[in-house]
Scaffold this active site. Structure first.
Site, PDB file in Angstrom:
ATOM      1  N   MET A  77       0.797  -1.223   0.000  1.00 10.85           N
ATOM      2  CA  MET A  77       0.000   0.000   0.000  1.00 10.85           C
ATOM      3  C   MET A  77       0.835   1.281   0.000  1.00 10.85           C
ATOM      4  O   MET A  77       0.296   2.377   0.126  1.00 10.85           O
ATOM      5  CB  MET A  77      -0.953   0.020   1.199  1.00 10.85           C
ATOM      6  CG  MET A  77      -1.912  -1.144   1.237  1.00 10.85           C
ATOM      7  SD  MET A  77      -2.854  -1.268  -0.288  1.00 10.85           S
ATOM      8  CE  MET A  77      -3.620  -2.846  -0.054  1.00 10.85           C
ATOM      9  N   CYS A  78       2.140   1.169  -0.138  1.00  9.74           N
ATOM     10  CA  CYS A  78       2.996   2.363  -0.199  1.00  9.74           C
ATOM     11  C   CYS A  78       2.948   2.980  -1.589  1.00  9.74           C
ATOM     12  O   CYS A  78       2.967   2.278  -2.597  1.00  9.74           O
ATOM     13  CB  CYS A  78       4.437   1.994   0.128  1.00  9.74           C
ATOM     14  SG  CYS A  78       4.737   1.730   1.869  1.00  9.74           S
ATOM     15  N   HIS A  79       2.908   4.306  -1.602  1.00 12.96           N
ATOM     16  CA  HIS A  79       2.922   5.038  -2.864  1.00 12.96           C
ATOM     17  C   HIS A  79       4.357   5.168  -3.370  1.00 12.96           C
ATOM     18  O   HIS A  79       5.275   5.388  -2.572  1.00 12.96           O
ATOM     19  CB  HIS A  79       2.358   6.452  -2.666  1.00 12.96           C
ATOM     20  CG  HIS A  79       0.916   6.474  -2.319  1.00 12.96           C
ATOM     21  ND1 HIS A  79       0.464   6.264  -1.042  1.00 12.96           N
ATOM     22  CD2 HIS A  79      -0.183   6.660  -3.084  1.00 12.96           C
ATOM     23  CE1 HIS A  79      -0.855   6.330  -1.033  1.00 12.96           C
ATOM     24  NE2 HIS A  79      -1.275   6.578  -2.248  1.00 12.96           N
ATOM     25  N   MET A 118       7.942   4.625   5.856  1.00 12.93           N
ATOM     26  CA  MET A 118       8.181   3.248   5.402  1.00 12.93           C
ATOM     27  C   MET A 118       9.489   3.131   4.630  1.00 12.93           C
ATOM     28  O   MET A 118      10.181   2.114   4.720  1.00 12.93           O
ATOM     29  CB  MET A 118       7.003   2.742   4.558  1.00 12.93           C
ATOM     30  CG  MET A 118       5.714   2.581   5.346  1.00 12.93           C
ATOM     31  SD  MET A 118       5.886   1.562   6.836  1.00 12.93           S
ATOM     32  CE  MET A 118       6.444   0.017   6.137  1.00 12.93           C
ATOM     33  N   GLU A 119       9.843   4.168   3.901  1.00 14.07           N
ATOM     34  CA  GLU A 119      11.107   4.149   3.172  1.00 14.07           C
ATOM     35  C   GLU A 119      12.285   4.106   4.141  1.00 14.07           C
ATOM     36  O   GLU A 119      13.245   3.355   3.932  1.00 14.07           O
ATOM     37  CB  GLU A 119      11.195   5.369   2.252  1.00 14.07           C
ATOM     38  CG  GLU A 119      10.295   5.286   1.030  1.00 14.07           C
ATOM     39  CD  GLU A 119       8.799   5.501   1.300  1.00 14.07           C
ATOM     40  OE1 GLU A 119       8.005   5.294   0.372  1.00 14.07           O
ATOM     41  OE2 GLU A 119       8.414   5.881   2.426  1.00 14.07           O
ATOM     42  N   ASP A 133      23.835 -10.877   5.667  1.00 12.59           N
ATOM     43  CA  ASP A 133      24.127 -11.691   4.487  1.00 12.59           C
ATOM     44  C   ASP A 133      25.626 -11.753   4.199  1.00 12.59           C
ATOM     45  O   ASP A 133      26.162 -12.816   3.893  1.00 12.59           O
ATOM     46  CB  ASP A 133      23.388 -11.125   3.268  1.00 12.59           C
ATOM     47  CG  ASP A 133      23.693 -11.912   2.011  1.00 12.59           C
ATOM     48  OD1 ASP A 133      23.494 -13.149   2.020  1.00 12.59           O
ATOM     49  OD2 ASP A 133      24.144 -11.311   1.023  1.00 12.59           O
TER      50      ASP A 133
END
Length: 164
Positions: A77-79, A118-119, A133
């Site tokens: 749902m992120c733009h 969110m970014e 990793d």
């Protein structure tokens, strides 16, 4: 107490992407933090640039930047938004023990009609995952710490500063 408004659903309960077209375009900043705990061998390899896969922190920084720009492809749902700036800071905590903790801070800036929380969170998480990793051959027991929004500014909801 702030009211919670879950507006990612339509009147039938179906998931939707929020319409942000009526929101004001403002400068928005978000800072997210994470950490990773390593053993002494990983710590020494990183600070002495002896990891066989290369410059661990440099690669993790680039991965974090790339992740901020790809957030809308990962979180449904992120733009998609234009990122103006990403700054990633990594600092080792002073530690006398055999475990060493690297703190990761990701600051993201945009001028948009939606925020960059969110970014920033995606960038912090991806930086920590990249370190894992690159170092897992030496220490599979590394622990990625709490990942959280530390600060945000801009937008309708105003400023936020996490209480430590």
């Amino acid at each position: 107490m702030m009211s919670t408004n879950f507006n990612h659903f339509d009147s039938k309960g179906n998931a939707i992407m929020v319409d942000v077209s009526n929101k004001d375009e403002t400068t928005r900043i978000a800072i997210a933090k994470s950490s990773i705990r390593t053993n002494k061998e990983v710590y020494e390899q990183i600070i002495n640039h002896q990891n066989k896969k290369g410059d661990v922190l440099g690669v993790a920084r680039v991965a974090g930047i790339m992740a901020t720009k790809q957030t809308s492809q990962l979180i449904p749902m992120c733009h998609p938004i234009a990122i103006s700036n990403v700054e990633i800071d990594m600092q080792w905590r002073d530690s006398e023990s055999e475990e060493h903790i690297l703190d990761i801070s990701v600051k993201v800036k945009t001028k948009s009609n939606t925020g960059v929380e969110m970014e920033a969170l995606t960038g912090a998480s991806t930086s920590a995952l990249t370190i894992y990793d690159m170092c897992k051959a030496v220490d599979k027991g590394m622990v990625i710490g709490d990942t959280f929004l530390d600060y945000k500014s801009g937008g309708k909801s105003g400023d936020y500063q996490r209480n430590s």
